[in-house]
Design an enzyme around this catalytic site. Structure first.
Site, PDB file in Angstrom:
ATOM      1  N   ASP A  23       0.857  -1.185   0.000  1.00  0.00           N
ATOM      2  CA  ASP A  23       0.000   0.000   0.000  1.00  0.00           C
ATOM      3  C   ASP A  23       0.891   1.232   0.000  1.00  0.00           C
ATOM      4  OD1 ASP A  23      -2.823   1.149   0.280  1.00  0.00           O
ATOM      5  OD2 ASP A  23      -1.753   2.176   1.889  1.00  0.00           O
ATOM      6  N   GLU A  25       0.830   5.675   0.255  1.00  0.00           N
ATOM      7  CA  GLU A  25       0.131   6.933   0.492  1.00  0.00           C
ATOM      8  C   GLU A  25       0.858   7.997  -0.323  1.00  0.00           C
ATOM      9  OE1 GLU A  25      -2.698   7.215   2.051  1.00  0.00           O
ATOM     10  OE2 GLU A  25      -2.682   5.103   2.624  1.00  0.00           O
ATOM     11  N   HIS A 182      -5.825   4.767   5.979  1.00  0.00           N
ATOM     12  CA  HIS A 182      -5.018   5.689   5.179  1.00  0.00           C
ATOM     13  C   HIS A 182      -3.628   5.891   5.760  1.00  0.00           C
ATOM     14  CE1 HIS A 182      -8.712   6.144   3.096  1.00  0.00           C
ATOM     15  NE2 HIS A 182      -9.300   6.765   4.101  1.00  0.00           N
ATOM     16  N   ASP A 187      -3.184  -0.126   6.388  1.00  0.00           N
ATOM     17  CA  ASP A 187      -3.930  -0.592   5.219  1.00  0.00           C
ATOM     18  C   ASP A 187      -3.286  -1.822   4.592  1.00  0.00           C
ATOM     19  OD1 ASP A 187      -5.690   1.446   5.644  1.00  0.00           O
ATOM     20  OD2 ASP A 187      -5.213   2.575   3.828  1.00  0.00           O
TER      21      ASP A 187
END
Length: 214
Positions: A23, A25, A182, A187
């Site tokens: 994941d 961001e 988030h 996540d």
């Protein structure tokens, strides 16, 4: 190793691919112009019964690359208020990716797999940012397949009728803390549990191992 036991391996289960859950961001939606700010990867292992489990976790906050665009709305969404704050403990894209790839190659080799494949929720997004960072850093030895992925948004839509990560996790009987959402670390861990659960459920329903046709 017996034929039956050989079937219960990562190498056999995913056609030689080594699944790694990822994941990211970011500071926007454009992988070419917007900053990659955080990344986490979770490797997977298979037990003697053929069930899939999360294995190792590696996580980095990342410094925006030079000239990177930072969308205010994206920063508000992921809670990264100041990407340049020294309190983040951020490292360069190159340092983060090299350390992640070092771990992946080590565990991929141990599993006797030929290549890593990214598992992610809406995987095209995560892969696009990782591929863009690879290009910026001029990394040559990239373990991931350049375009093939396992997308848990698609898989959970099939398995549970839900494509949003939080809703899919809850439909799968998992806890999901929206206050932690988030964060790439949280996540990725949730996505790893979701993916393992779907794969293991399919096995329990008789979908794997396949019966060899003579």
């Amino acid at each position: 190793m017996t034929i039956e036991n050989e079937a219960l391996t990562l190498k056999k289960r995913f056609r030689g691919y080594f699944p790694v859950v990822v994941d990211v961001e970011t500071a926007g939606f454009n992988a070419q112009t917007d900053a990659l700010l955080e990344i986490c990867a979770v490797t997977l292992s298979m037990d003697e019964n053929g069930d899939l489990h999360p294995a190792s976790t590696i996580h980095f906050h990342i410094e925006p690359f030079e000239g990177a665009n930072l969308e205010k709305e994206a920063l508000e969404f992921n809670g990264i208020r100041d990407p340049f704050s020294p309190l983040r403990g951020a490292v360069s894209e190159q340092e983060a990716l090299k350390e992640i790839y070092k771990l992946i190659r080590k565990e991929q080799k141990a599993a006797d797999c030929s290549r890593a494949i990214m598992v992610a929720h809406n995987a095209a997004f995560d892969l696009s940012f990782v591929n863009a960072a690879n290009e910026r850093c001029k990394l040559k030895r990239v373990p991931f397949h350049p375009f093939a992925t396992f997308d848990t948004a698609t898989l959970s839509g099939l398995a549970y009728g839900q494509t949003v990560l939080a809703k899919a996790c809850k439909a799968a009987g998992m806890e999901f803390d929206n206050r932690e959402a988030h964060s790439a670390l949280y996540d990725t861990q949730q996505t790893a549990e979701l993916f393992c659960g779907i794969v293991n459920k399919w096995k329990a329903l008789g979908g794997w191992p396949l019966v060899d046709e003579e």
